[in-house]
Design a protein around this motif. Structure first.
Motif, PDB file in Angstrom:
ATOM      1  N   GLY A   8      18.112  53.562  33.567  1.00 55.08           N
ATOM      2  CA  GLY A   8      18.006  52.333  32.842  1.00 55.08           C
ATOM      3  C   GLY A   8      18.788  52.144  31.398  1.00 55.08           C
ATOM      4  N   THR A   9      19.528  52.982  31.149  1.00 54.47           N
ATOM      5  CA  THR A   9      20.317  53.121  29.818  1.00 54.47           C
ATOM      6  C   THR A   9      21.723  52.192  29.865  1.00 54.47           C
ATOM      7  OG1 THR A   9      19.916  55.448  29.946  1.00 54.47           O
ATOM      8  CG2 THR A   9      21.627  54.618  28.442  1.00 54.47           C
ATOM      9  N   CYS A  10      21.973  51.762  31.091  1.00 57.11           N
ATOM     10  CA  CYS A  10      23.457  50.813  31.232  1.00 57.11           C
ATOM     11  C   CYS A  10      22.828  49.279  31.474  1.00 57.11           C
ATOM     12  CB  CYS A  10      24.019  51.056  32.567  1.00 57.11           C
ATOM     13  SG  CYS A  10      23.049  50.803  34.069  1.00 57.11           S
ATOM     14  N   LYS A  11      21.382  49.044  30.994  1.00 54.69           N
ATOM     15  CA  LYS A  11      20.792  47.488  31.101  1.00 54.69           C
ATOM     16  C   LYS A  11      21.775  46.681  30.142  1.00 54.69           C
ATOM     17  CE  LYS A  11      16.966  46.790  28.359  1.00 54.69           C
ATOM     18  NZ  LYS A  11      15.739  46.883  28.177  1.00 54.69           N
ATOM     19  N   MET A  20      24.289  47.742  34.680  1.00 49.75           N
ATOM     20  CA  MET A  20      25.859  47.725  34.737  1.00 49.75           C
ATOM     21  C   MET A  20      26.267  48.798  35.760  1.00 49.75           C
ATOM     22  SD  MET A  20      27.295  46.875  31.006  1.00 49.75           S
ATOM     23  CE  MET A  20      26.711  48.154  30.315  1.00 49.75           C
ATOM     24  N   CYS A  21      25.518  49.973  36.262  1.00 52.09           N
ATOM     25  CA  CYS A  21      26.071  50.902  37.015  1.00 52.09           C
ATOM     26  C   CYS A  21      25.658  50.266  38.553  1.00 52.09           C
ATOM     27  CB  CYS A  21      25.402  52.270  36.887  1.00 52.09           C
ATOM     28  SG  CYS A  21      23.798  52.227  37.234  1.00 52.09           S
ATOM     29  N   GLN A  22      25.018  49.236  38.797  1.00 54.72           N
ATOM     30  CA  GLN A  22      24.709  48.988  40.046  1.00 54.72           C
ATOM     31  C   GLN A  22      25.214  47.359  40.450  1.00 54.72           C
ATOM     32  OE1 GLN A  22      23.471  50.917  42.090  1.00 54.72           O
ATOM     33  NE2 GLN A  22      23.381  52.355  40.377  1.00 54.72           N
ATOM     34  N   PRO A  46      27.181  51.836  27.441  1.00 55.50           N
ATOM     35  CA  PRO A  46      26.077  52.961  27.289  1.00 55.50           C
ATOM     36  C   PRO A  46      25.613  53.161  29.034  1.00 55.50           C
ATOM     37  CG  PRO A  46      25.320  50.763  26.913  1.00 55.50           C
ATOM     38  CD  PRO A  46      26.735  50.620  26.975  1.00 55.50           C
ATOM     39  N   TYR A  47      25.284  54.577  29.188  1.00 49.67           N
ATOM     40  CA  TYR A  47      24.794  55.123  30.494  1.00 49.67           C
ATOM     41  C   TYR A  47      24.272  56.540  30.157  1.00 49.67           C
ATOM     42  CZ  TYR A  47      28.496  58.413  30.710  1.00 49.67           C
ATOM     43  OH  TYR A  47      29.699  59.622  30.248  1.00 49.67           O
ATOM     44  N   GLU A  48      23.866  56.772  31.032  1.00 44.80           N
ATOM     45  CA  GLU A  48      23.334  58.210  31.007  1.00 44.80           C
ATOM     46  C   GLU A  48      23.456  58.765  32.440  1.00 44.80           C
ATOM     47  OE1 GLU A  48      22.082  60.669  29.400  1.00 44.80           O
ATOM     48  OE2 GLU A  48      21.536  59.557  27.422  1.00 44.80           O
TER      49      GLU A  48
HETATM   50 FE1  FES Z   1      21.422  55.115  34.354  1.00 43.22          FE
HETATM   51 FE2  FES Z   1      22.728  52.598  34.976  1.00 43.22          FE
HETATM   52  S1  FES Z   1      23.389  54.585  33.806  1.00 43.22           S
HETATM   53  S2  FES Z   1      20.672  53.227  35.384  1.00 43.22           S
END
Ligand code: FES
Length: 345
Positions: free
Chosen positions: A43-46, A75-77, A34-36
């Motif tokens: 926050g979508t990749c939480k 997860m993106c960070q 999941p991601y946006e």
């Molecule tokens: Fe938007 Fe990680 S995909 S915060």
């Protein structure tokens, strides 16, 4: 390192190098995590850590406000410090066949040209070709500034060796200060992508409605480029609404005029000016285009009356403008499946 992601439907395993963000590692192995935004804001990749250690590359990321416990992370960070096992609250599938799988690519800024007083067009040459769909975006990181930024491609090509973007100057924005303060041609950048699900394929086989404000028009240009190339508008209608404050903020008008010339009357392009009436010279200089006054969603609502049948809508721009467009389309009985946008800016 081995990463295990337990989703609601099943578990997925994939490898990650020490520097790989967990999200990027999974996506580049065709696992639809999941991601946006992909860049730390939505926050979508939480995910929740079950075992192993992770390292947070950006503890100040705005998207951390959506985390509810110390074990949750974006997860993106974050990178893994060894084998890790995590859990996400959504269903996760593998990519469907034909979907472009994202990858990390080295890029170099070839040139940067001002289109208006605060919008720049960038060409970034890639070391290896990138396949993407019309309407997608990539993440770009420049030297000395932490974090990636999401930019939609303006061009459309299979196996592109150059990506074209438009970037708007944001007051106080670190990257925009970097970009607008001095010439950046020749700078090496990191690119990850393509990302985004607001994609256009000719097999959509529906009339297209594009509503975008400011630099959000980038992805619409890619959609129009693909549609024009495939003679899509011989069969289907295209309605494009491009919102800017005034004529001095407008750009790509010559490109729109050429597209209109090429595609004929089934393509209508309206420039919506929110802060002034169209000056007399606008229509004279661009006879193929239409001009109107008002916020872009209001102009689209007025001009689209009775034209929603068989429409697939693509939206982009500042989040409040996108939200207003979504409300307007739902009120006009466009189904959610036919309203496409990515929240990444
Ligand atoms: Fe938007 Fe990680 S995909 S915060």
């Amino acid at each position: 390192m081995k990463i295990q992601v337990n989703a609601r439907n099943r578990a997925h395993q994939f490898d990650a190098a020490p520097a790989d963000k967990i999200l990027y590692a999974g996506l580049s192995q065709a696992i639809a995590l999941p991601y946006e935004c992909g860049s730390g804001t939505c926050g979508t990749c939480k995910a929740r850590r079950l075992s192993g250690d992770i390292e947070d590359g950006w503890p100040e990321a705005p998207g951390r406000k959506y985390l509810k416990s110390p074990d949750e992370f974006l997860m993106c960070q974050c990178t893994a410090r060894g084998d890790v096992s995590v859990e996400v609250a959504s269903f996760v599938q593998e990519f469907e066949p034909g979907v472009c799988v994202p990858a990390a690519v080295e890029g170099r800024i070839r040139d940067a040209t001002l289109l208006t007083h605060d919008v720049m067009q960038l060409h970034i040459d890639l070391a290896t070709p990138l396949e993407f769909d019309a309407g997608q975006f990539v993440l770009v990181q420049v030297p000395g500034i932490v974090g990636f930024r999401g930019w939609s491609m303006v061009n459309y090509e299979r196996n592109a060796l150059t990506l074209v973007f438009v970037v708007k100057k944001k007051p106080g924005g670190q990257l925009s200060d970097w970009l607008f303060s001095q010439p950046r041609a020749g700078t090496d950048v990191e690119v990850f992508g393509p990302l985004g699900r607001a994609t256009f394929y000719p097999s959509v086989a529906r009339n297209i409605l594009c509503i975008a404000g400011g630099s959000g028009i980038a992805g619409m240009m890619s959609i129009l480029a693909r549609a024009a190339r495939e003679n899509y508008f011989t069969e289907y209608r295209g309605d494009v609404f491009f919102g800017v404050r005034s004529m001095k903020d407008a750009f790509f008008l010559d490109v729109f005029s050429r597209l209109r010339e090429q595609c004929g009357e089934k393509l209508r392009v309206t420039i919506a000016l929110s802060e002034e009436g169209p000056p007399a010279c606008a229509q004279a200089d661009h006879p193929q285009l239409e001009f109107d006054t008002g916020f872009v969603h209001d102009v689209a609502e007025r001009r689209m009356k009775g034209r929603y049948e068989g429409v697939r809508a693509y939206l982009a721009g500042p989040p409040p403008a996108v939200d207003a467009c979504v409300r307007m389309l739902l009120m006009s009985r466009v189904s959610t499946d036919n309203i496409r946008y990515d929240k990444f800016s």
